[in-house]
Design a protein around this motif. Structure first.
Motif, PDB file in Angstrom:
ATOM      1  N   TYR A  47       0.856  -1.177   0.000  1.00 57.31           N
ATOM      2  CA  TYR A  47       0.000   0.000   0.000  1.00 57.31           C
ATOM      3  C   TYR A  47       0.892   1.226   0.000  1.00 57.31           C
ATOM      4  N   LYS A  48       0.487   2.232  -0.754  1.00 55.65           N
ATOM      5  CA  LYS A  48       1.242   3.484  -0.797  1.00 55.65           C
ATOM      6  C   LYS A  48       0.311   4.640  -0.469  1.00 55.65           C
ATOM      7  N   GLN A  49       0.769   5.517   0.386  1.00 55.52           N
ATOM      8  CA  GLN A  49      -0.068   6.652   0.743  1.00 55.52           C
ATOM      9  C   GLN A  49       0.076   7.766  -0.300  1.00 55.52           C
ATOM     10  N   GLY A  50      -1.034   8.330  -0.700  1.00 57.05           N
ATOM     11  CA  GLY A  50      -1.015   9.462  -1.621  1.00 57.05           C
ATOM     12  C   GLY A  50      -0.348  10.651  -0.963  1.00 57.05           C
ATOM     13  N   SER A  51       0.280  11.495  -1.763  1.00 58.75           N
ATOM     14  CA  SER A  51       1.047  12.593  -1.176  1.00 58.75           C
ATOM     15  C   SER A  51       0.208  13.853  -0.993  1.00 58.75           C
ATOM     16  N   SER A  52      -0.972  13.891  -1.619  1.00 60.92           N
ATOM     17  CA  SER A  52      -1.797  15.096  -1.505  1.00 60.92           C
ATOM     18  C   SER A  52      -3.252  14.723  -1.245  1.00 60.92           C
ATOM     19  N   GLY A  53      -4.081  15.708  -1.023  1.00 61.19           N
ATOM     20  CA  GLY A  53      -5.505  15.482  -0.816  1.00 61.19           C
ATOM     21  C   GLY A  53      -5.788  14.684   0.437  1.00 61.19           C
ATOM     22  N   VAL A  54      -6.626  13.649   0.306  1.00 60.72           N
ATOM     23  CA  VAL A  54      -7.014  12.861   1.472  1.00 60.72           C
ATOM     24  C   VAL A  54      -5.955  11.846   1.898  1.00 60.72           C
ATOM     25  N   LYS A  55      -4.863  11.796   1.166  1.00 61.64           N
ATOM     26  CA  LYS A  55      -3.744  10.889   1.475  1.00 61.64           C
ATOM     27  C   LYS A  55      -4.213   9.452   1.677  1.00 61.64           C
ATOM     28  N   GLN A  56      -4.982   9.030   0.722  1.00 61.22           N
ATOM     29  CA  GLN A  56      -5.525   7.681   0.738  1.00 61.22           C
ATOM     30  C   GLN A  56      -4.429   6.639   0.566  1.00 61.22           C
ATOM     31  N   TRP A  57      -4.678   5.457   1.140  1.00 57.67           N
ATOM     32  CA  TRP A  57      -3.738   4.346   0.930  1.00 57.67           C
ATOM     33  C   TRP A  57      -4.238   3.514  -0.242  1.00 57.67           C
ATOM     34  N   ASN A  58      -3.440   3.435  -1.303  1.00 59.28           N
ATOM     35  CA  ASN A  58      -3.816   2.638  -2.469  1.00 59.28           C
ATOM     36  C   ASN A  58      -2.950   1.400  -2.571  1.00 59.28           C
ATOM     37  N   LYS A  59      -3.598   0.287  -2.906  1.00 53.65           N
ATOM     38  CA  LYS A  59      -2.855  -0.947  -3.111  1.00 53.65           C
ATOM     39  C   LYS A  59      -2.238  -0.914  -4.502  1.00 53.65           C
ATOM     40  N   ARG A  60      -0.933  -1.076  -4.558  1.00 51.03           N
ATOM     41  CA  ARG A  60      -0.215  -1.009  -5.832  1.00 51.03           C
ATOM     42  C   ARG A  60       0.734  -2.185  -5.978  1.00 51.03           C
ATOM     43  N   TRP A  61       1.039  -2.506  -7.234  1.00 49.70           N
ATOM     44  CA  TRP A  61       2.001  -3.571  -7.538  1.00 49.70           C
ATOM     45  C   TRP A  61       3.379  -2.940  -7.718  1.00 49.70           C
TER      46      TRP A  61
ATOM     47  N   PHE B 190       9.373   0.783  -9.285  1.00 50.59           N
ATOM     48  CA  PHE B 190       8.274   1.129 -10.192  1.00 50.59           C
ATOM     49  C   PHE B 190       6.982   0.646  -9.582  1.00 50.59           C
ATOM     50  N   TYR B 191       5.913   1.406  -9.744  1.00 52.69           N
ATOM     51  CA  TYR B 191       4.636   0.875  -9.264  1.00 52.69           C
ATOM     52  C   TYR B 191       3.545   0.997 -10.307  1.00 52.69           C
ATOM     53  N   TYR B 192       2.649   0.019 -10.218  1.00 58.98           N
ATOM     54  CA  TYR B 192       1.577  -0.162 -11.196  1.00 58.98           C
ATOM     55  C   TYR B 192       0.266  -0.386 -10.467  1.00 58.98           C
TER      56      TYR B 192
ATOM     57  N   VAL C 195       2.914   2.320 -16.044  1.00 61.27           N
ATOM     58  CA  VAL C 195       3.616   2.715 -14.837  1.00 61.27           C
ATOM     59  C   VAL C 195       2.896   3.911 -14.209  1.00 61.27           C
ATOM     60  N   LEU C 196       2.529   3.779 -12.938  1.00 64.96           N
ATOM     61  CA  LEU C 196       1.903   4.909 -12.243  1.00 64.96           C
ATOM     62  C   LEU C 196       2.962   5.852 -11.689  1.00 64.96           C
ATOM     63  N   GLY C 197       4.100   5.277 -11.353  1.00 63.87           N
ATOM     64  CA  GLY C 197       5.173   6.098 -10.808  1.00 63.87           C
ATOM     65  C   GLY C 197       6.456   5.300 -10.683  1.00 63.87           C
TER      66      GLY C 197
ATOM     67  N   THR D 148      13.047  15.430  -2.050  1.00 64.80           N
ATOM     68  CA  THR D 148      11.675  15.142  -2.492  1.00 64.80           C
ATOM     69  C   THR D 148      10.764  14.773  -1.331  1.00 64.80           C
ATOM     70  N   ARG D 149       9.576  14.413  -1.648  1.00 66.23           N
ATOM     71  CA  ARG D 149       8.593  14.027  -0.647  1.00 66.23           C
ATOM     72  C   ARG D 149       9.007  12.715   0.029  1.00 66.23           C
ATOM     73  N   THR D 150       8.398  12.450   1.150  1.00 66.96           N
ATOM     74  CA  THR D 150       8.598  11.175   1.820  1.00 66.96           C
ATOM     75  C   THR D 150       7.509  10.212   1.354  1.00 66.96           C
TER      76      THR D 150
HETATM   77  C1  4IP Z   1      -3.678  10.344  -5.393  1.00 68.44           C
HETATM   78  O1  4IP Z   1      -4.743  10.416  -4.499  1.00 68.44           O
HETATM   79  C2  4IP Z   1      -3.093   8.941  -5.404  1.00 68.44           C
HETATM   80  O2  4IP Z   1      -2.738   8.578  -4.086  1.00 68.44           O
HETATM   81  C3  4IP Z   1      -1.874   8.901  -6.293  1.00 68.44           C
HETATM   82  O3  4IP Z   1      -1.263   7.625  -6.193  1.00 68.44           O
HETATM   83  C4  4IP Z   1      -0.870   9.935  -5.913  1.00 68.44           C
HETATM   84  O4  4IP Z   1       0.149   9.933  -6.875  1.00 68.44           O
HETATM   85  C5  4IP Z   1      -1.446  11.311  -5.844  1.00 68.44           C
HETATM   86  O5  4IP Z   1      -0.486  12.204  -5.324  1.00 68.44           O
HETATM   87  C6  4IP Z   1      -2.672  11.369  -4.954  1.00 68.44           C
HETATM   88  O6  4IP Z   1      -3.214  12.654  -5.011  1.00 68.44           O
HETATM   89  P1  4IP Z   1      -6.247  10.237  -5.037  1.00 68.44           P
HETATM   90  O7  4IP Z   1      -6.343   8.848  -5.584  1.00 68.44           O
HETATM   91  O8  4IP Z   1      -7.065  10.453  -3.810  1.00 68.44           O
HETATM   92  O9  4IP Z   1      -6.420  11.282  -6.072  1.00 68.44           O
HETATM   93  P2  4IP Z   1      -1.245   6.611  -7.435  1.00 68.44           P
HETATM   94  O10 4IP Z   1      -0.407   7.246  -8.504  1.00 68.44           O
HETATM   95  O11 4IP Z   1      -0.610   5.378  -6.888  1.00 68.44           O
HETATM   96  O12 4IP Z   1      -2.662   6.400  -7.849  1.00 68.44           O
HETATM   97  P3  4IP Z   1       1.628   9.408  -6.660  1.00 68.44           P
HETATM   98  O13 4IP Z   1       2.501  10.567  -6.975  1.00 68.44           O
HETATM   99  O14 4IP Z   1       1.784   8.922  -5.255  1.00 68.44           O
HETATM  100  O15 4IP Z   1       1.786   8.298  -7.664  1.00 68.44           O
HETATM  101  P4  4IP Z   1       0.165  13.384  -6.195  1.00 68.44           P
HETATM  102  O16 4IP Z   1       0.849  14.248  -5.205  1.00 68.44           O
HETATM  103  O17 4IP Z   1       1.145  12.726  -7.135  1.00 68.44           O
HETATM  104  O18 4IP Z   1      -0.943  14.039  -6.925  1.00 68.44           O
END
Ligand code: 4IP
Length: 123
Positions: A18-32, A41-43, A51-53, A84-86
């Motif tokens: 799980y990875k926490q989003g860096s902005s907004g509600v900082k949701q935890w998303n399950k990623r590969w 790399f994450y997907y 690639v998501l990031g 960069t961000r944590t």
């Molecule tokens: C998103 O939140 C997801 O957590 C993204 O993760 C994340 O991008 C975004 O951060 C964040 O705002 P919402 O789903 O609530 O919009 P993912 O790419 O895994 O979906 P990161 O950079 O973590 O990939 P920002 O700061 O990149 O916008």
């Protein structure tokens, strides 16, 4: 702004985190996640379509979270870098958490990289 993944490079470790989003509600998303070439790399899933990031781990500090991080998830850990961000992650088990910390730390370790370079130059 994503790094290019070398399809021929050996995969050091892969799996779900799980990875926490860096902005907004900082949701935890399950990623590969795939660790290869000292780069993470994450997907969205293990089909690895888009690639998501990506993050080049060199010089990141990888370790457990502290109270000041305000992360209450179980088996959490982080990768931080002054520039960069944590990034906050969490695994499904203590074992997975330790394995990921170890693998990412190794990839982040400048000294290991330098030692490998020296070895290749025959020192
Ligand atoms: C998103 O939140 C997801 O957590 C993204 O993760 C994340 O991008 C975004 O951060 C964040 O705002 P919402 O789903 O609530 O919009 P993912 O790419 O895994 O979906 P990161 O950079 O973590 O990939 P920002 O700061 O990149 O916008």
């Amino acid at each position: 702004n994503s790094m290019r993944r070398n399809p021929k490079a050996v995969v050091t470790k892969q799996g779900w985190l799980y990875k926490q989003g860096s902005s907004g509600v900082k949701q935890w998303n399950k990623r590969w996640f795939v660790l290869t070439d000292r780069c993470l790399f994450y997907y969205k899933d293990d089909k690895e379509d888009t690639v998501l990031g990506s993050l080049p781990l060199l010089s990141f500090r990888v370790g457990s979270v502290e109270p000041s991080d305000n992360v209450t998830r179980k088996f959490a850990f982080k990768a931080e870098h002054s520039g960069t961000r944590t990034y906050y992650f969490s695994a499904d088990s203590h074992e997975e958490q330790q394995e990921w910390i170890e693998a990412m730390s190794e990839a982040a370790d400048v000294e290991t990289t330098q030692r490998l370079k020296l070895q290749m130059m025959g020192h």
